[in-house]
Structures are given as C-alpha cells and as structure tokens.
Design a protein around this motif. Structure first.
Motif, PDB file in Angstrom:
ATOM      1  N   LEU A   1       0.813  -1.216   0.000  1.00  0.00           N
ATOM      2  CA  LEU A   1       0.000   0.000   0.000  1.00  0.00           C
ATOM      3  C   LEU A   1       0.844   1.263   0.000  1.00  0.00           C
ATOM      4  N   LYS A   2       1.969   1.259   0.697  1.00  0.00           N
ATOM      5  CA  LYS A   2       2.747   2.491   0.902  1.00  0.00           C
ATOM      6  C   LYS A   2       3.053   3.259  -0.385  1.00  0.00           C
ATOM      7  N   PRO A   3       3.444   2.622  -1.497  1.00  0.00           N
ATOM      8  CA  PRO A   3       3.742   3.421  -2.696  1.00  0.00           C
ATOM      9  C   PRO A   3       2.540   4.156  -3.286  1.00  0.00           C
ATOM     10  N   CYS A   4       1.340   3.838  -2.811  1.00  0.00           N
ATOM     11  CA  CYS A   4       0.137   4.487  -3.348  1.00  0.00           C
ATOM     12  C   CYS A   4      -0.087   5.881  -2.785  1.00  0.00           C
ATOM     13  N   PHE A   5       0.593   6.234  -1.695  1.00  0.00           N
ATOM     14  CA  PHE A   5       0.417   7.580  -1.149  1.00  0.00           C
ATOM     15  C   PHE A   5       1.760   8.134  -0.685  1.00  0.00           C
ATOM     16  N   ALA A   6       1.827   9.469  -0.558  1.00  0.00           N
ATOM     17  CA  ALA A   6       3.114  10.112  -0.252  1.00  0.00           C
ATOM     18  C   ALA A   6       2.873  11.434   0.461  1.00  0.00           C
ATOM     19  N   TRP A   7       2.543  11.368   1.742  1.00  0.00           N
ATOM     20  CA  TRP A   7       2.313  12.597   2.493  1.00  0.00           C
ATOM     21  C   TRP A   7       3.618  13.253   2.929  1.00  0.00           C
ATOM     22  N   ARG A   8       4.552  12.479   3.480  1.00  0.00           N
ATOM     23  CA  ARG A   8       5.779  13.093   4.005  1.00  0.00           C
ATOM     24  C   ARG A   8       6.548  13.811   2.897  1.00  0.00           C
ATOM     25  N   MET A   9       6.661  13.215   1.731  1.00  0.00           N
ATOM     26  CA  MET A   9       7.389  13.852   0.644  1.00  0.00           C
ATOM     27  C   MET A   9       6.739  15.177   0.261  1.00  0.00           C
ATOM     28  N   LEU A  10       5.405  15.204   0.170  1.00  0.00           N
ATOM     29  CA  LEU A  10       4.697  16.443  -0.163  1.00  0.00           C
ATOM     30  C   LEU A  10       4.983  17.511   0.873  1.00  0.00           C
ATOM     31  N   ARG A  11       4.855  17.159   2.138  1.00  0.00           N
ATOM     32  CA  ARG A  11       5.115  18.125   3.200  1.00  0.00           C
ATOM     33  C   ARG A  11       6.553  18.634   3.147  1.00  0.00           C
ATOM     34  N   ASP A  12       7.502  17.724   2.985  1.00  0.00           N
ATOM     35  CA  ASP A  12       8.914  18.113   2.971  1.00  0.00           C
ATOM     36  C   ASP A  12       9.254  19.014   1.793  1.00  0.00           C
ATOM     37  N   GLU A  13       8.630  18.773   0.641  1.00  0.00           N
ATOM     38  CA  GLU A  13       8.904  19.612  -0.529  1.00  0.00           C
ATOM     39  C   GLU A  13       8.418  21.043  -0.299  1.00  0.00           C
ATOM     40  N   VAL A  14       7.245  21.196   0.309  1.00  0.00           N
ATOM     41  CA  VAL A  14       6.725  22.542   0.577  1.00  0.00           C
ATOM     42  C   VAL A  14       7.598  23.241   1.617  1.00  0.00           C
ATOM     43  N   VAL A  15       8.025  22.523   2.633  1.00  0.00           N
ATOM     44  CA  VAL A  15       8.935  23.093   3.623  1.00  0.00           C
ATOM     45  C   VAL A  15      10.237  23.542   2.949  1.00  0.00           C
ATOM     46  N   ALA A  16      10.735  22.728   2.024  1.00  0.00           N
ATOM     47  CA  ALA A  16      11.988  23.052   1.339  1.00  0.00           C
ATOM     48  C   ALA A  16      11.838  24.304   0.467  1.00  0.00           C
ATOM     49  N   ILE A  17      10.681  24.498  -0.132  1.00  0.00           N
ATOM     50  CA  ILE A  17      10.451  25.692  -0.953  1.00  0.00           C
ATOM     51  C   ILE A  17      10.528  26.944  -0.086  1.00  0.00           C
ATOM     52  N   GLU A  18       9.855  26.915   1.056  1.00  0.00           N
ATOM     53  CA  GLU A  18       9.882  28.085   1.943  1.00  0.00           C
ATOM     54  C   GLU A  18      11.285  28.320   2.488  1.00  0.00           C
ATOM     55  N   ARG A  19      11.988  27.257   2.806  1.00  0.00           N
ATOM     56  CA  ARG A  19      13.362  27.402   3.297  1.00  0.00           C
ATOM     57  C   ARG A  19      14.256  28.004   2.212  1.00  0.00           C
ATOM     58  N   SER A  20      14.050  27.584   0.973  1.00  0.00           N
ATOM     59  CA  SER A  20      14.857  28.109  -0.130  1.00  0.00           C
ATOM     60  C   SER A  20      14.589  29.583  -0.358  1.00  0.00           C
ATOM     61  N   LEU A  21      13.350  30.013  -0.128  1.00  0.00           N
ATOM     62  CA  LEU A  21      13.047  31.434  -0.276  1.00  0.00           C
ATOM     63  C   LEU A  21      13.852  32.280   0.705  1.00  0.00           C
ATOM     64  N   GLY A  22      14.237  31.693   1.819  1.00  0.00           N
ATOM     65  CA  GLY A  22      15.095  32.413   2.755  1.00  0.00           C
ATOM     66  C   GLY A  22      16.460  32.721   2.179  1.00  0.00           C
ATOM     67  N   GLN A  23      16.857  31.972   1.129  1.00  0.00           N
ATOM     68  CA  GLN A  23      18.136  32.194   0.460  1.00  0.00           C
ATOM     69  C   GLN A  23      17.994  33.112  -0.751  1.00  0.00           C
ATOM     70  N   GLY A  24      16.752  33.464  -1.111  1.00  0.00           N
ATOM     71  CA  GLY A  24      16.533  34.342  -2.251  1.00  0.00           C
ATOM     72  C   GLY A  24      15.483  33.790  -3.190  1.00  0.00           C
ATOM     73  N   VAL A  25      14.955  34.673  -4.023  1.00  0.00           N
ATOM     74  CA  VAL A  25      13.877  34.296  -4.938  1.00  0.00           C
ATOM     75  C   VAL A  25      14.345  33.246  -5.939  1.00  0.00           C
ATOM     76  N   GLU A  26      15.551  33.381  -6.433  1.00  0.00           N
ATOM     77  CA  GLU A  26      16.041  32.433  -7.430  1.00  0.00           C
ATOM     78  C   GLU A  26      16.116  31.016  -6.849  1.00  0.00           C
ATOM     79  N   ALA A  27      16.562  30.903  -5.608  1.00  0.00           N
ATOM     80  CA  ALA A  27      16.607  29.585  -4.963  1.00  0.00           C
ATOM     81  C   ALA A  27      15.210  29.024  -4.777  1.00  0.00           C
TER      82      ALA A  27
END
Length: 299
Positions: A90-116
């Motif tokens: 069942l596990k490959p059918c859903f992916a909550w942690r990856m989705l959450r981590d990607e959004v967190v990474a986007i906001e963290r990257s914005l702390g380094q600048g718009v291009e990041a």
C-alpha cells in the motif's frame, strides 16, 4: 487487517518517506507509461484516442487483477506476516511526508533568495517558474500542497477504503497516467481518456479534501467554496485549493489562468506554516477516517 496495514503504511511514510526511484513501483510504472505514450501521441486524433483508452484500460485491468490476487493470497497468511506485506504494497500508493517536505523546502529556499525558491519550486510543478516573484512562489507552493493532498493521500486512501488494495493501486495508476499523458497540445488525444478517468476517480475525494481543509459550518461557507471551485479549469483542483485559500484568507492563483479568493492579500511566510498545519490535520483525519471505514466493513 486492512486497517492495521493502513496504519503501518502511514507509520512507514512518516518515518522514512519515499524510497529511491530505482526501488519505487510508481517510478517503474512511469518507465512503462512513458514509451507507450510517446508512440500513441504520434497518431492522428481518433487512433490516438482509441489507443490511449485501450492502453489505460489494459493497464488498469492488469493492476486491479494483480492487486486483487495479492490481497487474497496475503490475507490467508498469519496476521503478523500479512499486515506488514499489505502495508508494504500500500505504501507506494500515497506520499504525504514527501509532499510536506517539498513545501517546507520551498519556503526554506526562499530564505536564500527568490532564485533559490524558483529552483526548488520547479522540482514539484510543471509550470514555468522563471518569472515568479516571492509571493507567487508561495501561492504556487500552497496550491501544490492543497491539490496534492488529494492526489497523494486522500484519494488513494479513499479508494483503499472502498475497494482495498486493488482500489488504491488503480487510483495510483490513473493519477500517474494523467500526470504523464493528460496534457493539451500534442498529448490532447492520446491522453484524453487518462485525464477524464483521473477526473472521475478524483471527483469525490477532492471534495472530501476540501471539507477536511476547511469544514464549511454555514451555508454561506458552502456557497463561497463552491464558487471558488468553479474558477479553475480542473473540475477537482479548485476544491482543495479554494478551501485552502479561504481558510488562510489569502489569494492563490496561476497567472493568466485563474485566481482564487481574489480580493484577499498575498500569502506570507507565516501562511505557509499555517497551511502545512491545516494540511497535516487533514492528512491525519483522512487516515483515521479510512481506518474507521475499513474496521466498520469488517464488523
């Protein structure tokens, strides 16, 4: 047993996230769908449509049959063996942690600048990010979180609760086929069936996701949510994205395509954190609801 497998799969996702592509069944599926789709899209409209529909039906049928057989065989094993194996399937059918981590990474990257931030966002969306400013990057990240909460978690768990492992596997196949084939332009006819099939299978889960994100307590809330859902080209995407926009009190949109909650302010960094909290609550609620539904079926 299915409820226990769901809870174990959810625990694995929380602890470990996604395996490498070389070990991920969805990545294997992509290696099959890619070449098939490239052949189909070269045809004229009618043959491309028929070929795409047949390829989708054959693929869904094979996956449903495999899921049914696996669930039946594994269910006959002792619980201490069957539950972990069903969870692993069942596990490959859903992916909550990856989705959450990607959004967190986007906001963290914005702390380094718009291009990041643009670079990090381009990992998870297909749209052109090169001209997006800071506010637009946050809008897109929040939209991605809301829409993919349905595609990556609520919908597969809904179909798991309805039809067991075959239901979850077929939904993941349908969503993957839509992600690879369901485009306009040269994919218009080859991917039309895949796109419509995903719309049908996601119709009710998308509305459930919207209610989990923003429970409408009054009739006026329902009307506002319904009005926002009509603004996007997708028959389903507007529901969770509109719910998130209304719950946060921010504007979300895709330039030149749609704007949700248009009179509200642009999102700030704090809004991303709040959106992650709302999505996390909705994710836990969807897992609990699916588990309860599976337990109720077994009584």
């Amino acid at each position: 047993m299915l409820a226990a497998a769901l809870l174990l799969a959810w625990t694995w996702d929380a602890c470990f996230g996604e395996p490498r592509n070389a070990l991920h069944p969805v990545a294997w599926l992509g290696h099959v769908l890619g070449p098939v789709g490239r052949v189909l899209r070269r045809g004229s409209p009618w043959p491309a449509f028929v070929g795409g529909a047949l390829a989708w039906c054959v693929g869904a049928g094979v996956i449903a049959a495999a899921g049914w057989w696996l669930q039946r065989e594994v269910s006959a094993w002792p619980w201490w063996a069957s539950v972990p194996l069903l969870a692993l399937l069942l596990k490959p059918c859903f992916a909550w942690r990856m989705l959450r981590d990607e959004v967190v990474a986007i906001e963290r990257s914005l702390g380094q600048g718009v291009e990041a931030g643009r670079l990090q966002l381009s990992r998870v969306v297909s749209r052109d990010t090169s001209a997006l400013d800071e506010a637009a990057i946050r809008e897109t990240a929040i939209e991605t979180l809301a829409e993919n909460l349905n595609d990556s978690l609520v919908a597969p768990l809904f179909w798991f609760a309805v039809a067991g492992l075959p239901g979850a596997l077929v939904y993941r196949f349908a969503n993957t086929a839509d992600a690879m084939w369901g485009y306009r332009g040269e994919w218009e006819w080859a991917g039309k069936w895949a796109a419509r099939a995903d719309d049908v299978l996601s119709w009710l889960p998308a509305r459930i996701t919207a209610v989990l994100l923003h429970p409408p307590l009054r009739r006026v809330d329902w009307r506002r949510l319904y009005g926002q859902s009509l603004r996007t080209p997708s028959p389903n995407g507007g529901w969770p994205m509109g719910a998130m926009a209304l719950r946060l009190g921010v504007r979300l949109g895709k330039p030149g395509v749609y704007t949700l909650n248009a009179r509200a302010r642009v999102p700030r960094a704090a809004d991303v954190r709040v959106a992650l909290r709302y999505a996390g609550i909705a994710a836990w609620a969807s897992v609990a609801t699916a588990a309860i539904a599976l337990l109720a079926r077994s009584v």
